[in-house]
Motif scaffolding. Structure first.
Motif, short mmCIF file in Angstrom:
data_model
loop_
_atom_site.label_atom_id
_atom_site.label_comp_id
_atom_site.label_asym_id
_atom_site.label_seq_id
_atom_site.Cartn_x
_atom_site.Cartn_y
_atom_site.Cartn_z
N MET A 1 0.81 -1.09 -0.03
CA MET A 1 0.05 -0.04 0.17
C MET A 1 1.05 1.13 -0.03
N ILE A 2 0.75 2.21 -0.88
CA ILE A 2 1.22 3.53 -0.90
C ILE A 2 0.85 4.25 0.18
N VAL A 3 1.98 4.59 1.11
CA VAL A 3 1.66 5.46 2.20
C VAL A 3 1.89 6.85 2.31
N THR A 4 2.80 7.13 1.01
CA THR A 4 3.36 8.88 1.06
C THR A 4 2.01 9.48 0.68
N SER A 5 1.86 10.74 1.07
CA SER A 5 0.94 11.75 0.90
C SER A 5 1.21 12.54 -0.51
N VAL A 6 2.48 12.45 -0.88
CA VAL A 6 2.74 13.11 -2.32
C VAL A 6 2.17 11.86 -3.53
N PRO A 7 1.65 12.67 -4.41
CA PRO A 7 1.02 11.80 -5.61
C PRO A 7 2.34 11.17 -6.27
N ARG A 8 2.13 9.91 -6.74
CA ARG A 8 3.31 9.27 -7.44
C ARG A 8 2.78 9.14 -8.99
N ALA A 9 3.16 10.46 -9.43
CA ALA A 9 2.96 10.67 -10.99
C ALA A 9 3.86 9.42 -11.78
N LYS A 10 4.69 9.03 -11.44
CA LYS A 10 5.55 8.19 -12.07
C LYS A 10 4.95 6.53 -11.96
N GLN A 11 4.23 6.36 -10.90
CA GLN A 11 3.57 5.33 -10.82
C GLN A 11 2.36 5.12 -11.82
N ILE A 12 1.63 6.23 -11.97
CA ILE A 12 0.40 6.25 -12.85
C ILE A 12 0.93 6.18 -14.34
N PHE A 13 2.07 7.07 -14.41
CA PHE A 13 2.54 6.69 -15.92
C PHE A 13 3.11 5.41 -16.38
N LEU A 14 3.90 4.71 -15.31
CA LEU A 14 4.14 3.25 -15.73
C LEU A 14 3.14 2.29 -16.01
N GLU A 15 1.86 2.85 -15.27
CA GLU A 15 0.75 1.68 -15.46
C GLU A 15 0.03 2.09 -16.77
N PHE A 24 -1.37 8.33 -28.41
CA PHE A 24 -0.66 9.77 -28.89
C PHE A 24 -0.11 9.47 -30.56
N ILE A 25 0.18 8.19 -30.96
CA ILE A 25 0.57 7.94 -32.02
C ILE A 25 -0.79 8.16 -33.05
N ALA A 214 -11.24 7.21 -26.33
CA ALA A 214 -10.13 7.72 -26.68
C ALA A 214 -9.63 7.58 -28.13
N ILE A 215 -10.08 6.69 -29.01
CA ILE A 215 -9.81 6.69 -30.36
C ILE A 215 -10.73 7.76 -30.99
N LEU A 216 -11.90 7.89 -30.65
CA LEU A 216 -12.64 8.92 -31.14
C LEU A 216 -12.48 10.34 -30.85
N LEU A 217 -11.89 10.51 -29.85
CA LEU A 217 -11.62 11.93 -29.24
C LEU A 217 -10.78 12.68 -30.11
N GLY A 232 -3.62 17.67 -26.61
CA GLY A 232 -5.07 17.71 -25.82
C GLY A 232 -5.85 16.42 -25.69
N SER A 233 -5.71 15.81 -26.76
CA SER A 233 -6.36 14.42 -26.85
C SER A 233 -5.71 13.55 -25.86
N THR A 234 -4.35 13.60 -25.99
CA THR A 234 -3.65 12.50 -25.18
C THR A 234 -3.79 12.84 -23.54
N VAL A 235 -3.93 14.30 -23.20
CA VAL A 235 -3.97 14.61 -21.78
C VAL A 235 -5.12 14.12 -21.34
N ALA A 236 -6.42 14.32 -22.26
CA ALA A 236 -7.66 13.80 -21.87
C ALA A 236 -7.86 12.49 -21.70
N SER A 237 -7.13 11.40 -22.64
CA SER A 237 -7.41 10.17 -22.79
C SER A 237 -6.42 9.71 -21.15
N LEU A 238 -5.44 10.47 -20.84
CA LEU A 238 -4.93 10.05 -19.55
C LEU A 238 -5.55 10.04 -18.24
N MET A 239 -6.46 10.92 -18.14
CA MET A 239 -7.51 11.00 -17.29
C MET A 239 -8.19 9.97 -17.12
#
Length: 294
Positions: A1-15, A24-25, A214-217, A232-239
């Motif tokens: 379980m992640i116990v740090t209060s700082v968001p782990r952006a790297k972990q999200i990106f890896l997933e 994106f392509i 995400a394909i239609l976006l 813009g499309s990649t950022v929206a898809s990321l969410m």
């Protein structure tokens, strides 16, 4: 379980980086085609699609989180029950001749929770059981398909032996058996969560709809955003992909990943409390590793 209060952006990106890279392509391809061969993008109700998809994903995440929280609640009950069985053994068996029996019950409970942890994570149990019990003591339980349940049954038999020896009466035996029932009920709840995944529709359809959206976006955004469409499309898809990944991470709280219930840490807590209750030296509490408590 992640116990740090700082968001782990790297972990999200890896997933999410693999599907995000493909999207994106695709966004770049759509943008290039539009710039070289201008076309009128079909009128797509992307706002409506996005709103419905967000509700769908939110419902799935809530269902997954309910499973995670129930697993944590059951392990909290396991910690309390472990303390209760150790306290009952110590207080109900004051006879000096029962000292070995007290120690046996305590060590069996420590072995039990660690065996249950390994079973839920689908790891070998022999080593963790033999760490606390002799081979002769552990052998009958290790021969069982459900080693943890075998250890619990053995503890019940030793409580009955204590009654036969006159160290406890039937009322005290009943009280201790009630604690064992609570432990068995908690184990059954954990096994139910582990062995009963979310229905396939809860896992397949959100994944399908998210990728279709995400394909239609970019097709719906390219007229408005132009060259900024890939960004813009990649950022929206990321969410949306991040929310999808959250639900997937929480659906199995015993999968031994960074998002799971910290079984190793809770087993260490039980070990410390129970060993100290009989006056033995106990290990130190488990500390997080790189912000993760296992």
């Amino acid at each position: 379980m992640i116990v740090t209060s700082v968001p782990r952006a790297k972990q999200i990106f890896l997933e999410v980086w693999k599907p995000l890279t493909v999207l994106f392509i695709w966004d770049v391809i759509v943008t290039i085609i539009y710039m070289r061969f201008p076309f009128r993008a079909p009128s797509l109700p992307l706002t409506l699609f996005g709103s419905v998809l967000a509700l769908f994903l939110g419902f799935r995440v809530n269902s997954a989180y309910d499973r995670w929280w129930e697993a944590r609640t059951l392990w909290g009950a396991m910690i309390n029950a472990s303390r209760n069985i150790a306290r009952a053994a110590r207080n109900f068996l004051p006879d000096p001749q029962a000292r070995d029996m007290i120690r046996t019950i305590v060590l069996r409970q420590i072995a039990y929770v660690n065996a249950l942890r390994c079973q839920l994570r689908k790891q070998p149990v022999d080593e963790v059981v033999l760490k606390y019990l002799s081979e002769d003591e552990a052998h009958p339980s290790l021969e069982r398909v459900n080693t943890a349940n075998g250890l619990l049954d053995g503890t019940g038999r030793r409580i009955d032996i204590a009654r036969q020896n006159g160290w406890i009466d039937t009322i005290q035996q009943t009280q201790m058996e009630a604690v064992l029932v609570d432990i068995a009920n908690a184990q059954g709840g954990m096994e139910r969560i582990k062995n009963t995944p979310l229905p396939n529709q809860y896992r397949f359809l959100p994944t399908l709809f998210t990728h279709v959206f995400a394909i239609l976006l970019p097709i719906g955004l390219v007229e408005t955003l132009g060259y900024a469409t890939p960004l813009g499309s990649t950022v929206a898809s990321l969410m949306f992909l991040a929310v999808l990944a959250i639900g997937e991470d929480l659906v199995d709280p015993f999968a031994n990943t960074v998002h799971d219930v910290p079984l190793t840490g809770m087993c260490r807590t039980i070990e410390i409390d129970l060993l100290q209750s009989i006056g033995d030296e106990a290990p130190k509490p488990l500390q997080p590793e790189k912000g993760v408590l296992w």
